[in-house]
Design a protein around this motif. Structure first.
Motif, mmCIF file in Angstrom:
data_model
loop_
_atom_site.group_PDB
_atom_site.id
_atom_site.type_symbol
_atom_site.label_atom_id
_atom_site.label_comp_id
_atom_site.label_asym_id
_atom_site.label_seq_id
_atom_site.Cartn_x
_atom_site.Cartn_y
_atom_site.Cartn_z
ATOM 1 N N SER A 188 92.719 -32.489 16.212
ATOM 2 C CA SER A 188 91.317 -32.048 16.108
ATOM 3 C C SER A 188 91.195 -30.904 15.113
ATOM 4 C CB SER A 188 90.786 -31.576 17.467
ATOM 5 O OG SER A 188 90.646 -32.669 18.340
ATOM 6 N N THR A 189 92.067 -29.918 15.239
ATOM 7 C CA THR A 189 92.015 -28.776 14.318
ATOM 8 C C THR A 189 92.830 -29.118 13.063
ATOM 9 O OG1 THR A 189 93.770 -27.824 15.639
ATOM 10 C CG2 THR A 189 91.586 -26.988 16.058
ATOM 11 N N ASP A 190 92.799 -28.198 12.094
ATOM 12 C CA ASP A 190 93.398 -28.505 10.791
ATOM 13 C C ASP A 190 94.881 -28.872 10.881
ATOM 14 O OD1 ASP A 190 90.974 -28.089 9.686
ATOM 15 O OD2 ASP A 190 91.447 -26.154 8.777
ATOM 16 N N GLY A 229 89.750 -36.111 5.507
ATOM 17 C CA GLY A 229 90.939 -35.942 6.353
ATOM 18 C C GLY A 229 90.548 -35.870 7.826
ATOM 19 N N HIS A 230 89.547 -35.063 8.154
ATOM 20 C CA HIS A 230 89.136 -34.947 9.559
ATOM 21 C C HIS A 230 88.717 -36.310 10.134
ATOM 22 C CE1 HIS A 230 89.560 -30.821 10.783
ATOM 23 N NE2 HIS A 230 88.916 -30.350 9.729
ATOM 24 N N ILE A 231 88.029 -37.105 9.346
ATOM 25 C CA ILE A 231 87.614 -38.431 9.827
ATOM 26 C C ILE A 231 88.858 -39.307 10.052
ATOM 27 C CG2 ILE A 231 86.335 -40.541 9.197
ATOM 28 C CD1 ILE A 231 84.346 -38.675 7.703
ATOM 29 N N GLY A 250 87.651 -28.984 14.348
ATOM 30 C CA GLY A 250 88.075 -28.050 15.399
ATOM 31 C C GLY A 250 87.212 -28.055 16.649
ATOM 32 N N VAL A 251 85.893 -28.122 16.489
ATOM 33 C CA VAL A 251 84.998 -28.057 17.652
ATOM 34 C C VAL A 251 85.107 -29.329 18.511
ATOM 35 C CG1 VAL A 251 82.598 -27.660 18.374
ATOM 36 C CG2 VAL A 251 83.483 -26.481 16.371
ATOM 37 N N ALA A 252 85.643 -30.407 17.930
ATOM 38 C CA ALA A 252 85.855 -31.642 18.706
ATOM 39 C C ALA A 252 86.900 -31.430 19.798
ATOM 40 C CB ALA A 252 86.267 -32.791 17.788
ATOM 41 N N TYR A 270 89.845 -14.252 18.919
ATOM 42 C CA TYR A 270 89.629 -15.078 17.738
ATOM 43 C C TYR A 270 90.739 -16.127 17.627
ATOM 44 C CZ TYR A 270 90.431 -16.369 12.936
ATOM 45 O OH TYR A 270 90.687 -17.100 11.818
ATOM 46 N N PRO A 271 90.454 -17.361 17.192
ATOM 47 C CA PRO A 271 89.116 -17.911 16.977
ATOM 48 C C PRO A 271 88.390 -18.132 18.303
ATOM 49 C CG PRO A 271 90.770 -19.610 16.600
ATOM 50 C CD PRO A 271 91.510 -18.344 16.898
ATOM 51 N N GLY A 272 87.076 -17.987 18.256
ATOM 52 C CA GLY A 272 86.296 -17.920 19.486
ATOM 53 C C GLY A 272 86.162 -19.208 20.281
ATOM 54 N N GLY A 273 86.214 -20.367 19.586
ATOM 55 C CA GLY A 273 85.983 -21.635 20.271
ATOM 56 C C GLY A 273 86.798 -21.825 21.540
HETATM 57 O O1 KG4 Z 1 88.934 -27.833 11.836
HETATM 58 P P1 KG4 Z 1 89.328 -26.421 12.010
HETATM 59 O O2 KG4 Z 1 90.726 -26.119 12.496
HETATM 60 O O3 KG4 Z 1 89.162 -25.600 10.691
HETATM 61 C C1 KG4 Z 1 88.067 -25.763 9.823
HETATM 62 O O4 KG4 Z 1 88.109 -26.705 8.983
HETATM 63 O O5 KG4 Z 1 87.120 -24.952 9.987
HETATM 64 O O6 KG4 Z 1 88.255 -25.762 13.008
HETATM 65 C C2 KG4 Z 1 88.337 -24.428 13.449
HETATM 66 C C3 KG4 Z 1 87.083 -24.139 14.280
HETATM 67 C C4 KG4 Z 1 86.943 -22.675 14.686
HETATM 68 O O7 KG4 Z 1 85.615 -22.267 14.458
HETATM 69 C C5 KG4 Z 1 87.256 -22.705 16.186
HETATM 70 O O8 KG4 Z 1 86.610 -21.683 16.923
HETATM 71 C C6 KG4 Z 1 86.754 -24.067 16.565
HETATM 72 O O9 KG4 Z 1 87.104 -24.914 15.493
HETATM 73 N N1 KG4 Z 1 87.375 -24.553 17.810
HETATM 74 C C7 KG4 Z 1 86.682 -24.786 18.940
HETATM 75 C C8 KG4 Z 1 87.638 -25.171 19.919
HETATM 76 N N2 KG4 Z 1 88.875 -25.167 19.328
HETATM 77 C C9 KG4 Z 1 88.690 -24.781 18.037
HETATM 78 N N3 KG4 Z 1 85.370 -24.700 19.202
HETATM 79 C C10 KG4 Z 1 84.969 -24.993 20.461
HETATM 80 N N4 KG4 Z 1 85.822 -25.357 21.449
HETATM 81 C C11 KG4 Z 1 87.152 -25.458 21.224
HETATM 82 N N5 KG4 Z 1 87.980 -25.820 22.190
#
Ligand code: KG4
Ligand code: ZN
Length: 397
Positions: A361-363, A119-121, A331-333, A201-204
């Motif tokens: 980018s996120t779920d 899904g992410h891809i 998410g980190v993307a 939280y979440p920290g990113g």
């Molecule tokens: O893809 P996702 O929504 O859920 C998972 O499948 O894990 O990713 C969530 C992750 C969390 O660790 C969050 O801190 C990180 O993505 N994240 C970020 C950013 N936005 C979300 N990490 C770094 N920079 C961001 N802007």
């Protein structure tokens, strides 16, 4: 065979977002509804699985109803229901799967199981297919033929590299897993380091917003070369462990902890944590005046180190495996420095690069509905006994 409308209802409940979306033919998003559970898990500084399941149960019906309403589509117009099978939290996945199964049965429509990582891809492929369709006025069902794409899926639960290729004859995507983390995921490191420093939280997103205020070169953390720990039997075509890419993010987390102890930052961290806890809806802008120069430098240096480790290993792998382009998702993307530094390296190497839009980018469930499209076309439907697969892997090694 695909029907005229090609409407897939996607459902995603693998972690802490309850999501539903309606996507046409894998490329046109009619709706993308996400109910975040951040507020529920915030007091614990991480996802509490039991609470996540309950929240999914509470949210699933309103979220699905809202996604259909926003798409202007009735239940009977849906051609198939797609749901995340794994990986993820077992109890969380079960809510989405039970719901999707019952709905598909009641509507007499097929059910499609989707791997969350696939899904992410597809969050990226979906938007590429839409742009291509806008340019051509027609619908390419797959990407241009050629060499595979290298996809970095980097989130709170995953740090994986895949070679992704569309097999035109079979009408399916194939994946080969060529890289992974041996301990924490990169997003997990962002979350844990933010927690360690008394941030939210979440920290990113907090680290992303605060890092530009610090010096990223103040404290260069180094990533040691990680040796292959796993020995696989020699299967024909199996990846030589020496070729596989290994990430590790637990060391930098420990280094950060040590740093805060050596420089006795404990009291200021606790003061910041307490101040933010006392605010309603505190965000990174509230944290900025609560951070001294050393803290901001530490945050900037952490982010730079993680981004550069991801960047170096991803592009090295792209070269090694002859990838035609690079895709970064998860998410980190969403991280701004990651996008800037990956984009610069891609330009230098003349390698095309693609990220999903921030919302994808996120779920989310649009990516699940998009990944389901080629499966729908090929009649690749889920078995009646479909269940949650918390440790589901993607592709062969
Ligand atoms: O893809 P996702 O929504 O859920 C998972 O499948 O894990 O990713 C969530 C992750 C969390 O660790 C969050 O801190 C990180 O993505 N994240 C970020 C950013 N936005 C979300 N990490 C770094 N920079 C961001 N802007
Ligand atoms: Zn995810």
């Amino acid at each position: 065979m695909a029907s005229e409308s090609g409407l897939i209802l996607g459902i995603e409940t693998s972690c802490d977002e309850t999501a539903a979306a309606v996507v046409r033919r894998g490329r046109e998003i009619l709706s993308n509804t996400v109910a975040s559970q951040i507020a529920v898990h915030l007091p614990y500084g991480g996802v509490v699985p039991e609470l996540a399941s309950r929240e999914h149960l509470r949210n699933i019906l309103p979220v699905v109803r809202e996604s259909l309403r926003a798409a202007g589509v009735g239940y009977e117009e849906i051609d198939a229901v797609a749901v995340t099978e794994g990986p993820g939290l077992a109890g969380a996945l079960l809510v989405g799967i039970s719901f999707a199964k019952s709905l598909a049965m009641a509507l007499g429509k097929p059910l499609i199981a989707v791997n969350h990582l696939e899904g992410h891809i597809h969050a990226v492929l979906l938007e590429e297919a839409r742009r291509a369709a806008e340019l051509d006025g027609d619908a390419p069902e797959g990407p241009l033929p050629g060499r595979p794409a290298l996809a970095l899926v980097v989130s709170g639960g995953h740090t994986h590299l895949y070679l992704a290729e569309f097999a035109k004859e079979q009408g399916t995507w194939t994946y080969r897993n060529v890289g992974r983390t041996v301990d924490d995921a990169a997003g997990e490191a962002f979350d844990k380091v933010a927690k360690l420093l008394g941030l939210g939280y979440p920290g990113g997103p907090w680290i992303d917003a605060l890092a530009p205020h610090g010096n990223p070169e103040a404290m260069p953390f180094t990533f040691s070369q990680i040796k292959a720990k796993v020995h696989r039997k020699d299967k024909p075509g199996a990846l030589n462990p020496a070729e596989e890419v290994y990430f590790s993010f637990s060391g930098i987390k420990t280094a950060m902890l040590r740093y805060t102890k050596v420089y006795e930052m404990g009291a200021s961290i606790e003061a910041r944590r307490a101040a933010l806890a006392g605010m309603e809806n505190a965000g990174p802008a509230d944290a900025l005046p609560l951070c001294d120069k050393r803290t901001l430098d530490l945050i900037a240096s952490f982010q730079r180190s993680v981004v550069d480790d991801l960047r170096r290993k991803t592009f090295r792998a792209a070269e090694r495996f002859g990838a035609e382009r690079v895709i970064v998702s998860g998410g980190v993307a969403a991280n701004r420095e990651l996008r800037v530094r990956f984009t610069a390296e891609a330009a230098e190497r003349h390698v095309p690069i693609a990220f999903p839009s921030m919302a994808l980018s996120t779920d989310n469930a649009a990516m699940i509905a998009a990944a389901a499209w080629p499966k729908f076309v090929m009649g690749d439907f889920a078995e009646e006994g479909l269940t949650a697969e918390p440790g589901l892997a993607l592709g062969r090694r």
